[in-house]
Write an enzyme that holds these catalytic residues in place. Structure first.
Site, PDB file in Angstrom:
ATOM      1  CE  LYS A 191      -2.092   2.613   2.509  1.00  0.00           C
ATOM      2  NZ  LYS A 191      -1.826   4.170   1.764  1.00  0.00           N
ATOM      3  N   GLY A 244       7.027   4.575   7.877  1.00  0.00           N
ATOM      4  CA  GLY A 244       6.300   6.435   8.133  1.00  0.00           C
ATOM      5  C   GLY A 244       6.189   6.575   9.661  1.00  0.00           C
ATOM      6  CB  SER A 245       4.113   9.952  11.303  1.00  0.00           C
ATOM      7  OG  SER A 245       2.470   8.562  10.991  1.00  0.00           O
ATOM      8  CB  THR A 246       6.618   8.393  15.471  1.00  0.00           C
ATOM      9  OG1 THR A 246       7.822   7.758  14.889  1.00  0.00           O
ATOM     10  CG2 THR A 246       6.634   7.746  16.675  1.00  0.00           C
ATOM     11  CD  GLU A 267      12.735   0.509   9.483  1.00  0.00           C
ATOM     12  OE1 GLU A 267      13.579   1.452  10.121  1.00  0.00           O
ATOM     13  OE2 GLU A 267      13.690  -0.746   8.582  1.00  0.00           O
ATOM     14  CB  CYS A 302      13.165   8.654   8.255  1.00  0.00           C
ATOM     15  SG  CYS A 302      14.400   7.775   7.397  1.00  0.00           S
ATOM     16  CD  GLU A 401      10.515  12.684  11.343  1.00  0.00           C
ATOM     17  OE1 GLU A 401       8.373  11.915  11.628  1.00  0.00           O
ATOM     18  OE2 GLU A 401      11.187  11.530  10.671  1.00  0.00           O
TER      19      GLU A 401
END
Ligand code: NAD
Length: 498
Positions: A191, A244-246, A267, A302, A401
């Site tokens: 995806k 992707g994001s945390t 990740e 990242c 971030e």
């Protein structure tokens, strides 16, 4: 066609046929609901494609195909040397279509065409090829249990892998999952981000042309809260491989717990420190890398070196050098081969970045360069390279971030303080330090809580090195042979011999 300059790339883009459907069981397919969304280029804000908006119904379809393909053994049961050949052919297809894929990537998410062409597309082919070449050279184990028994430790494919990836390196991040997951025999549903689906869709078609059996790789474009969530909750998905994001990473852990305890590899985000000691071997080089560490890919990286820690005694000299090098990261038209910094991925991300710049000013950091949206007349999204000096590590711009070309400069007095500030973050993805003192290099490297440490460089690494984070930057590792661990389960088989 021969493509040399911006006009050539523009002409090439006018000839492109862009497909926006899902790729399910070897066919281009509309979403079951018939829903679509527009794919907008951040270069000029114009629509470039219509994309199938997949949701739970499409996920159910793709998972059922993936499961039956896996159980059939058509791929999982194929000898590794044969999987290798098909994946090598797949890598060759990516190379062969390098120009087209690079153009799709740049039109879709705004990065400079020169980067798509020299980094993203060949890097993706290299990743697939590396995993292909490795897979028939990885042996299982025989445990040392003595004469009366034979004890085997074998690795088996997990089954159905859902790979959910972001928009900042769309094809590369997909390849970091696909390479090891396909090489080890899994069926994969990819995806892509709703902000950058184009290369993923095209890649699936190329994989099949290369001989990958139908249904082994499927692509579902769609939104996170629909297609992504349905994949993460699906009881027949065995493994989630996420970049992707945390924030979303945490959500996926919940979905896995609420469903079938699928393996979850994450990740996630970063807020990486780049530490410049006064004994750095070459301050000008360190400044040029510090600018690259936040300028490359518009800062949408990242591992971006977004916190620059500078020893107090060299602060003024270093800032002067830094400003000179940051000038080379002024945004330009992404299809111009000379451009080093392109467009921010979309309007939402542009507003996020500008919001962080406002918060930096509000919290008392000194804006010493940039800070504005530029080239608005193009209809696209561009932000100047931006430096805040006098940043305190507690400020929002030092803790969150930003994912844009915004650098926070923080000064420190000594080694202990540098390490303390560097580690004072919820993230642990990367860190860098510059020194010509060998003992200090090793000493500080050991104390830094990060998955990757760069010494006297930034962004160093290749396929032979694992990549991933500590703390809230995630778990597991992409790249290198360690990536195979994510997509296989260990089986212990004890055979009595007497
Ligand atoms: P994101 O977390 O918003 O989205 C990533 C993917 O998750 C997208 O495909 C999105 O559609 C999907 N998603 C969103 N909500 C979901 C949900 N509820 N359920 C399932 N899927 C969902 O991240 P992004 O904005 O696309 O990318 C930027 C982030 O990626 C940054 O935080 C960056 O640090 C991180 N990143 C990390 C690495 C790494 O290797 N550690 C590499 C690149 C990017």
């Amino acid at each position: 066609m021969t493509v040399r300059n911006r006009a050539d790339w523009q002409a090439f883009s006018e000839q492109l046929t862009i497909r926006g459907q899902a790729w399910i069981n070897g066919e281009y397919t509309d979403a079951v609901s018939g829903e679509t969304f527009d794919c907008i280029s951040p270069i000029d804000g114009k629509k470039i494609a219509t994309i199938a908006s997949c949701d739970e119904a499409d996920v159910n379809c793709a998972v059922s195909v993936a499961r039956s393909v896996f159980e059939s053994g058509v791929w999982a049961g194929m000898a590794p040397k044969n999987r290798k050949q098909i994946l090598q052919a797949f890598a060759a297809k990516i190379d062969e279509h390098r120009g087209e894929l690079a153009l799709l990537e740049t039109l879709d998410m705004g990065k400079p065409i020169s980067e798509s062409l020299s980094d993203d597309i060949p890097g993706s082919a290299n990743c697939i090829r590396w995993c292909a070449e490795a897979i028939d050279k990885v042996y299982d184990e025989v445990a040392p249990v003595g004469q009366g028994s034979l004890a085997l430790v074998t690795r088996e494919a997990i089954g159905v892998v859902a790979a959910i990836v972001p928009w900042n390196f769309p094809l590369s991040m997909a390849s970091w999952k696909l390479g090891p997951a396909l090489a080890t025999g899994n069926s994969v549903i990819l995806k892509p981000s709703e902000k950058s689906p184009l290369t993923a869709i095209r890649m699936a078609e190329l994989a099949e042309e290369a001989g990958l059996p139908k249904g082994v790789l499927q692509v579902l474009p769609g939104f996170g809260h629909t297609a992504g969530k349905a994949l993460a909750l699906h009881p027949e998905v065995d493994c989630l491989a996420f970049t992707g994001s945390t924030h979303v990473a945490k959500q996926l852990m919940i979905y896995a717990g609420e469903s079938n305890m699928k393996r979850v590899w994450l990740e996630a985000g970063g807020k990486s420190p780049n530490i410049i000691f006064a004994d750095a071997p070459d301050l000008d080089k360190a400044a040029s890398y510090a600018a690259m560490a936040i300028g490359y890919n518009q800062g949408e990286v990242c591992t971006a070196g977004s916190r620059l820690l500078v020893e107090e005694s060299i602060h003024d000299e270093f800032i002067m050098l830094l400003k000179k090098h940051m000038e080379t990261w002024q945004p330009g038209h992404p299809l111009d081969p000379e451009t080093t910094s392109g467009a921010i991925v979309d309007d939402i991300q542009t507003r996020n970045v500008l919001g962080f710049i406002e918060s930096g000013k509000h919290e008392g950091a000194q804006l010493i360069m940039g800070g504005e949206r530029v080239m608005a007349e193009t209809g696209g999204y561009y932000i100047e390279p931006t430096i805040f000096d006098g940043v305190n590590n507690k400020m929002t711009i030092a803790q969150q971030e930003i994912f844009g070309p915004v650098l926070s400069v923080i000064t420190f007095k000594d080694e202990d303080e540098a390490v303390q500030i560097a580690n004072d973050t919820v993230y642990g993805l990367a860190a860098a330090l510059w020194t010509d003192n060998l003992s200090r290099a090793h000493r500080v490297s050991r104390r830094l809580r990060a998955g990757s440490v760069f010494i006297n460089n930034y962004h160093g690494g290749d396929m032979t090195m694992p990549f991933g984070g500590l703390k809230q930057s995630g778990n597991g590792r992409d790249k290198s042979l360690h990536a195979f661990e994510k997509y296989t389960e260990l089986k212990s088989t004890w055979i009595a011999l007497d």
